[in-house]
Motif scaffolding. Structure first.
Motif, PDB file in Angstrom:
ATOM      1  N   MET A   1       1.097  -1.182  -0.083  1.00 36.09           N
ATOM      2  CA  MET A   1       0.308  -0.124   0.130  1.00 36.09           C
ATOM      3  C   MET A   1       0.837   1.692   0.021  1.00 36.09           C
ATOM      4  SD  MET A   1      -2.745   0.651   3.030  1.00 36.09           S
ATOM      5  CE  MET A   1      -2.347   1.808   3.675  1.00 36.09           C
ATOM      6  N   LYS A   2       0.590   2.729  -0.994  1.00 37.34           N
ATOM      7  CA  LYS A   2       1.231   2.908  -1.210  1.00 37.34           C
ATOM      8  C   LYS A   2       0.351   5.162  -0.679  1.00 37.34           C
ATOM      9  CE  LYS A   2       4.284   5.893  -4.101  1.00 37.34           C
ATOM     10  NZ  LYS A   2       5.795   5.578  -3.134  1.00 37.34           N
ATOM     11  N   LEU A  70      -9.887   3.165  11.253  1.00 38.45           N
ATOM     12  CA  LEU A  70     -10.056   3.092   9.811  1.00 38.45           C
ATOM     13  C   LEU A  70     -10.601   2.635   8.889  1.00 38.45           C
ATOM     14  CD1 LEU A  70      -9.371   6.287   9.040  1.00 38.45           C
ATOM     15  CD2 LEU A  70      -7.009   4.980   7.747  1.00 38.45           C
ATOM     16  N   LYS A  71     -10.760   1.267   9.263  1.00 39.77           N
ATOM     17  CA  LYS A  71     -11.259   0.080   7.727  1.00 39.77           C
ATOM     18  C   LYS A  71     -12.590   0.664   8.448  1.00 39.77           C
ATOM     19  CE  LYS A  71     -10.366  -4.119  11.083  1.00 39.77           C
ATOM     20  NZ  LYS A  71     -11.826  -3.724  11.034  1.00 39.77           N
ATOM     21  N   ASP A  72     -13.168   1.093   9.536  1.00 37.76           N
ATOM     22  CA  ASP A  72     -14.758   0.446   9.489  1.00 37.76           C
ATOM     23  C   ASP A  72     -15.370   1.168   9.235  1.00 37.76           C
ATOM     24  OD1 ASP A  72     -14.377  -0.560  13.175  1.00 37.76           O
ATOM     25  OD2 ASP A  72     -14.210  -2.080  11.203  1.00 37.76           O
ATOM     26  N   PRO A 116      -4.908  -4.162   8.263  1.00 40.37           N
ATOM     27  CA  PRO A 116      -4.775  -3.538   6.690  1.00 40.37           C
ATOM     28  C   PRO A 116      -5.540  -3.213   6.098  1.00 40.37           C
ATOM     29  CG  PRO A 116      -4.782  -5.929   7.386  1.00 40.37           C
ATOM     30  CD  PRO A 116      -5.360  -5.504   9.089  1.00 40.37           C
ATOM     31  N   LEU A 117      -5.853  -2.567   4.774  1.00 40.80           N
ATOM     32  CA  LEU A 117      -6.657  -1.312   4.356  1.00 40.80           C
ATOM     33  C   LEU A 117      -6.466  -2.249   2.643  1.00 40.80           C
ATOM     34  CD1 LEU A 117      -6.301   1.889   5.922  1.00 40.80           C
ATOM     35  CD2 LEU A 117      -8.607   1.033   5.887  1.00 40.80           C
ATOM     36  N   ASP A 120      -4.340   0.123  -2.869  1.00 43.19           N
ATOM     37  CA  ASP A 120      -3.065  -0.526  -3.048  1.00 43.19           C
ATOM     38  C   ASP A 120      -2.771   1.268  -2.877  1.00 43.19           C
ATOM     39  OD1 ASP A 120      -4.930  -2.287  -6.156  1.00 43.19           O
ATOM     40  OD2 ASP A 120      -3.490  -3.122  -4.688  1.00 43.19           O
ATOM     41  N   VAL A 121      -3.246   2.706  -3.678  1.00 43.53           N
ATOM     42  CA  VAL A 121      -2.593   3.325  -3.143  1.00 43.53           C
ATOM     43  C   VAL A 121      -4.129   4.175  -2.588  1.00 43.53           C
ATOM     44  CG1 VAL A 121      -1.727   5.687  -4.327  1.00 43.53           C
ATOM     45  CG2 VAL A 121      -1.345   3.124  -6.084  1.00 43.53           C
ATOM     46  N   VAL A 122      -3.186   5.124  -0.895  1.00 45.93           N
ATOM     47  CA  VAL A 122      -4.784   6.188  -0.409  1.00 45.93           C
ATOM     48  C   VAL A 122      -3.752   7.431  -0.794  1.00 45.93           C
ATOM     49  CG1 VAL A 122      -5.095   7.077   1.889  1.00 45.93           C
ATOM     50  CG2 VAL A 122      -4.446   4.298   1.228  1.00 45.93           C
ATOM     51  N   PHE A 123      -5.003   8.758  -1.031  1.00 46.68           N
ATOM     52  CA  PHE A 123      -4.778   9.863  -1.078  1.00 46.68           C
ATOM     53  C   PHE A 123      -5.169  10.593  -0.013  1.00 46.68           C
ATOM     54  CE2 PHE A 123      -2.636  10.251  -5.717  1.00 46.68           C
ATOM     55  CZ  PHE A 123      -3.139   8.889  -6.204  1.00 46.68           C
ATOM     56  N   ILE A 124      -4.183  11.327   0.497  1.00 44.09           N
ATOM     57  CA  ILE A 124      -4.446  11.862   1.598  1.00 44.09           C
ATOM     58  C   ILE A 124      -5.118  13.504   1.466  1.00 44.09           C
ATOM     59  CG2 ILE A 124      -4.379  12.678   3.615  1.00 44.09           C
ATOM     60  CD1 ILE A 124      -2.503  10.250   4.027  1.00 44.09           C
TER      61      ILE A 124
END
Ligand SMILES: Nc1ncnc2c1ncn2[C@@H]1O[C@H](COP(=O)(O)OP(=O)(O)OP(=O)(O)O)[C@@H](O)[C@H]1O
Ligand SMILES: Nc1ncnc2c1ncn2[C@@H]1O[C@H](COP(=O)(O)OP(=O)(O)OP(=O)(O)O)[C@@H](O)[C@H]1O
Ligand SMILES: [Mg+2]
Ligand SMILES: [Mg+2]
Lengths: 256, 256
Positions: A1-2, A70-72, A116-117, A120-124
């Motif tokens: 995960m990036k 966060l996953k929830d 784990p989420l 593959d990619v997370v944008f904040i």
């Protein structure tokens, strides 16, 4: 995960537009993308069409200050492979509430890596400030995309966001990198845009993305439909350029 | 002395551009104008050409958090009748520092009214947030100008700034008024601009200024010369419209 923070304290430079449309472009290219909306304005949340009632219950504040994993809080969007942890109404108070909390700069990081989420990619998406919400995003991220409007006042602030990234790298997050500076709202008819691009490539070299996002009215219309520009006007220059940016990123990551 | 805050938490809507160019327009019409730059970015400070070395010594932080009277921090600009209390490098930390201080919301007001200032009109340029710097500005002001970009995402945030004004009026500053909502970066060729204007005049009526500021490249070029657009390109549509806005304001104030 990036994990990539999209940050710049200068307002209106295209942070939300980039987080949502680059996210959607990577989603079309088969990556599972999660957006985390850390801006109290909640523009990314409404841009992807999340119902405000849903955001009232499921939002990043519940994990950042509250006790929910966060996953929830992940909400699916109508766009395949694209989901979001929305911003909610309480986030406006978070900046002040965080001041007196333990580990105030790294709470988002702890939550992002707790379970784990499926991404593959997370944008904040960050607010237009260098306060604790943006510092949390920079502490949690592997890299930062800095959108930069091709305007003089936006150029002025570039030094400060790059300094802040350096400060977070040396104190809170040693692996933080600049993914790239992205030129946005480029207007080919106007000298200022060409001057800014020339100046930037001269001084910053390869950290400036090859892809430049043009000023394009379809981009500014798409949020009113609650859809990324790829879904609203897939053949527009705005949509095509964000797709090109996604391909540029994937090529860069494959080379590493 | 009339004190006007220029505020909107949405970034890049034309707050700084309005504070500086409306200020310069009133200065041309023989009013003594003072700008107070409460934005850590310091865009208004550089827009009027203040030397960063001067701003390091003379800036609003020295009065807001420090112990210097505001009148000692006023810097003249090269534009007649226009002066400024600059932003300085320390202002970036002020938001957090204010949290634990006495009278944290009304420190600017106390300083503005402590000694007579040689000004007819004061414009306070706010950062893109609703934090303590903006709250200080709203507490100190008689009225607020809310610049609004003719874009969908900017419309979304309008409710929040109007609510915040209402909150400050009921708790900290009972005489606070909305001077008006100003449409900025209006692009006549684009439907979205017309829709936003129509929508706004329908819902808000007379609090929307008659004068609309067009998107105009001379406006975005003028900060790189450290001069208001009136000094850089006095016959441009941008300069003419800000002058018209100044006249609209003066007519309104004379009628009262
Ligand atoms: N390439 C583009 N062409 C035309 N309009 C654009 C483009 N990129 C963004 N916009 C519009 O410009 C405005 C500012 O963009 P956006 O809200 O994404 O910036 P931001 O940096 O997230 O703002 P803030 O600082 O308030 O968070 C929006 O109305 C958006 O629709
Ligand atoms: N009418 C206009 N026509 C063209 N460009 C404009 C106009 N008004 C402002 N701009 C440009 O748009 C950008 C945003 O304006 P400005 O910096 O004044 O907004 P702001 O609300 O003060 O931003 P911030 O939220 O970062 O404080 C600047 O680069 C400015 O030069
Ligand atoms: Mg945004
Ligand atoms: Mg500004």
């Amino acid at each position: 995960m990036k994990v990539i923070a999209v940050a710049n304290q200068k307002g209106g430079v295209g942070k939300t537009t980039t987080a949502v449309n680059l996210g959607a472009s990577l989603a079309i290219l088969e990556k599972k993308v999660l957006i985390v909306d850390m801006d109290p304005q909640g523009n990314a949340t409404s841009y992807v069409g999340v119902d405000p009632e849903v955001a009232r219950e499921n939002n990043v504040y519940r994990s950042l200050i509250g006790d929910r994993p966060l996953k929830d809080l992940v909400v699916k969007t109508s766009f395949p492979n694209l989901s979001i942890v929305p911003a909610g109404p309480d986030l406006a108070g978070a900046e002040v509430e965080l001041v007196d909390l333990e580990r105030r700069e790294t709470r988002l990081r702890a939550r992002l890596y707790e379970f784990p989420l499926d991404a593959d990619v997370v944008f904040i998406d960050c607010p237009p400030s260098l306060g604790l919400l943006t510092i949390n995003a920079l502490s949690a991220a592997h890299s930062v995309i800095v959108p930069l409007q091709c305007e003089y006042l936006a150029m002025e602030g570039l030094g400060r966001i790059l300094e802040t990234i350096e400060m977070v790298r040396s104190s809170l997050n040693p692996s933080l990198d600049v993914e790239g500076v992205l030129l946005t709202m480029f207007d080919g008819r106007n000298n200022l845009s060409h001057q800014v691009e020339e100046e930037l490539r001269k001084h910053l070299g390869s950290i400036v993305f090859d892809t430049v996002i043009p000023r394009n009215v379809r981009i500014s219309e798409s949020p009113s439909f609650g859809r990324p520009v790829l879904m609203y006007a897939y053949s527009s220059r705005g949509a095509v350029k964000y797709l090109e940016l996604a391909e540029e990123l994937l090529e860069k990551w494959q080379k590493r």
